[in-house]
Design a protein around this motif. Structure first.
Motif: not given
Length: 265
Positions: A132-138
Motif C-alpha cells: 500500500k502506498v502509505g509508505v511512499a507518502k511518508l
C-alpha cells in the motif's frame, strides 16, 4: 525507559539466547537521522525481533485494534504496545488513516526510525503481497531513505493464530537504503506513490525470496474466510503485472493504486 530495560536487560537477552537471530546488512541502518524500515510481515513477532537487532529505537505503526482491547488481556496488550514504542494505525482509510500517517511523520521529522509493513497486514500464507502506498507518502513527504527489511522464518516461529512461539532460529536482512530524492516535489502524485511502493516491494521480494502476489493481503484474508470483499482504496487502474515486468522495469510489481495504510496486523 521501559523500552530500553526490556530490550537490553530482560526480554532482549532471553530472545537472543532462544532464537539465535542472524542478521545481514545491519550497517545499512543509519546511525543517526530519520529513516523508514519497510519490512515484509510474516508474524506478530516481527515487531519484536526486528527492533531487538537494531541498536536505535524503532517506532512502529501498529493496527489500532491492539490499543482498544477490552478486559485484562486487552488492557495489558495496549499497555505493552504503548511502552514498546508502538503507535496506533487506523486502517479504515480516509481521514482516519491520514491522521495515523501524520503520527508517523512526526517520528520522521524528529529524526527517528519508523517501522512500517507496506503489505498492511500479516501474510496469510508466507507469500509477499502488494504494498500500500502509505509508505511512499511518508518517504516522499519526509524526504527520508527507505531501508527494506526481509524477515526470515518468523512465520515458522509464530504462525497466525498461535499464541505460544516455536523455538527455532530466525533471521533478517537489511537491504541498502532506497533513495527517492529524484521524486522531490511529487509527493502527492499518485503514479509516483505507486512507483515508489512497487520499488520497495521488489526489493523485499528480492531480499526475502518470497513469491510475489499482485493482490492485497487483507483482501485475500477475507476471501479465505469466505467473505465477500472489495479492495480498499481507489479503483484499479490497469491489469496486474508481475514484479519486473511492468512499465517501470524491475521496480514495478504492478500498476494499481490505493490509499495506503501500512499498519501491522
Amino acid at each position: 525507559m521501559f523500552y530500553w530495560v526490556m530490550k537490553r536487560i530482560f526480554l532482549g537477552p532471553v530472545l537472543r539466547l532462544l532464537f539465535r537471530p542472524w542478521v545481514k546488512g545491519l550497517d545499512n541502518v543509519p546511525a543517526e537521522g530519520a529513516a523508514i524500515l519497510a519490512s515484509n510481515h510474516l508474524s506478530f513477532s516481527d515487531s519484536i525481533f526486528m527492533p531487538l537487532m537494531v541498536p536505535r529505537p524503532v517506532i512502529f505503526l501498529a493496527k489500532s485494534e491492539y490499543f482498544t482491547g477490552t478486559g485484562l488481556k486487552g488492557r495489558l496488550t495496549a499497555l505493552f504496545f504503548r511502552l514498546t514504542n508502538q503507535l496506533p494505525m487506523d486502517r479504515s482509510g480516509g481521514a482516519a488513516s491520514a491522521v495515523s500517517l501524520n503520527a508517523g511523520m512526526d517520528v520522521l521529522t524528529g529524526g527517528g526510525l519508523l517501522g512500517i509493513y507496506p503489505e498492511g497486514t500479516r501474510s496469510p500464507d508466507a507469500r509477499l503481497y502488494r504494498g500500500k502506498v502509505g509508505v511512499a507518502k511518508l518517504a516522499l513527504q519526509a524526504g527520508v531513505p527507505v531501508i527494506p527489511v526481509a524477515m526470515i522464518g518468523t512465520d515458522k516461529v509464530q504462525p497466525i493464530g498461535k499464541r505460544l512461539p516455536h523455538i527455532r532460529r530466525i533471521g533478517m536482512i537489511f537491504g541498502e537504503p532506497l533513495d527517492f530524492s529524484r521524486y522531490q516535489g511529487q509527493a502527492e502524485d499518485r503514479a509516483v506513490q505507486r512507483k515508489v511502493t512497487d520499488e520497495i516491494m521488489f526489493e523485499l521480494m528480492r531480499l526475502s525470496g518470497q513469491e510475489y502476489v499482485d493482490e492485497y493481503a487483507a483482501v485475500v484474508k477475507l476471501q479465505l474466510a469466505g467473505k465477500q470483499s472489495e479492495p480498499a482504496g481507489d479503483a484499479d487502474t490497469g491489469p496486474a503485472e508481475k514484479p519486473g515486468t511492468g512499465p517501470g522495469g524491475p521496480s514495478n510489481p504492478g500498476p494499481r493504486d490505493d490509499d495506503g495504510t501500512p499498519a501491522a496486523g
